[in-house]
Design an enzyme around this catalytic site. Structure first.
Site, short mmCIF file in Angstrom:
data_model
loop_
_atom_site.label_atom_id
_atom_site.label_comp_id
_atom_site.label_asym_id
_atom_site.label_seq_id
_atom_site.Cartn_x
_atom_site.Cartn_y
_atom_site.Cartn_z
N SER A 51 0.64 -1.23 -0.09
CA SER A 51 0.00 -0.13 0.05
C SER A 51 0.88 1.17 0.00
CB SER A 51 -0.87 0.12 1.12
OG SER A 51 -0.25 0.08 2.45
N HIS A 90 1.26 4.38 6.87
CA HIS A 90 0.43 5.09 5.79
C HIS A 90 0.82 6.73 5.99
CE1 HIS A 90 -2.85 2.17 4.18
NE2 HIS A 90 -1.72 2.00 3.79
N ASP A 115 -7.68 6.42 4.58
CA ASP A 115 -7.89 5.26 5.32
C ASP A 115 -9.06 5.26 6.29
OD1 ASP A 115 -5.69 4.38 4.49
OD2 ASP A 115 -4.30 5.27 6.32
#
Length: 173
Positions: A51, A90, A115
């Site tokens: 990701s 992230h 998210d």
């Protein structure tokens, strides 16, 4: 029937056991010391998904730092979500700062959306103080791929344990 040990064999076996305990306690003390210095419960993590590509690949080892009171938009953070065991890596895309805490919205570089779907039910932002493990300050590529191999392949884990057990039995010192 129990095998008979001579005094030298017993002494050698006890020395091996004590050396093994010394290695384990040294590793544990190093980990805890690193946790105190970085103010993070997990100062080193392995990237498990794609990701964050191209910034980080699967198997990269990340070094975290959690001593800054605030993170900025663009910083890469590692956080835990209630109900999930695996930390997520992230980038911060938005933040809201109040007098007490900082609220963050994150997104994976390789993901199309933010998210919010990964957060707990009816949660729209991360609480910097309670959910962020740390911000990424450095990384080493590919070294953590052994962790991924062992977690995804049960036979590799058994082979590694069997090999370590075999080496412990045949080692002379």
């Amino acid at each position: 029937m129990l095998p008979q040990f001579s005094g030298a064999q017993l002494r050698q076996s006890l020395t091996q056991a004590l050396n093994f305990c010394l290695v384990l306690t040294t590793a544990f003390m190093f980990w805890k010391g690193l946790s105190v210095v970085t103010d993070s419960p997990s100062p080193i993590v392995v990237v498990l998904s794609g990701s964050m590509e191209p910034a980080f690949q699967r198997g990269d080892i990340l070094f975290l730092w959690n001593r800054e009171a605030r993170v900025k938009v663009g910083d890469i953070v590692v956080y835990n979500v209630k109900g999930r065991d695996i930390p997520i890596v992230h980038r911060v895309v938005r933040n809201h700062v109040s007098s007490k805490n900082q609220l963050l919205l994150t997104k994976g570089d390789n993901n199309a959306m933010d998210d919010v779907d990964l957060y707990a039910h009816r949660q729209y932002y991360l609480d910097r103080q309670n959910e962020v493990i740390g911000a990424v300050k450095g990384y080493v590529p590919w070294v953590g791929y052994v962790t991924i191999l062992l977690s995804e392949n049960l036979w590799a884990k058994y082979a590694l344990l069997a090999g370590m057990g075999f080496l412990a039995m045949v080692q002379r010192e």
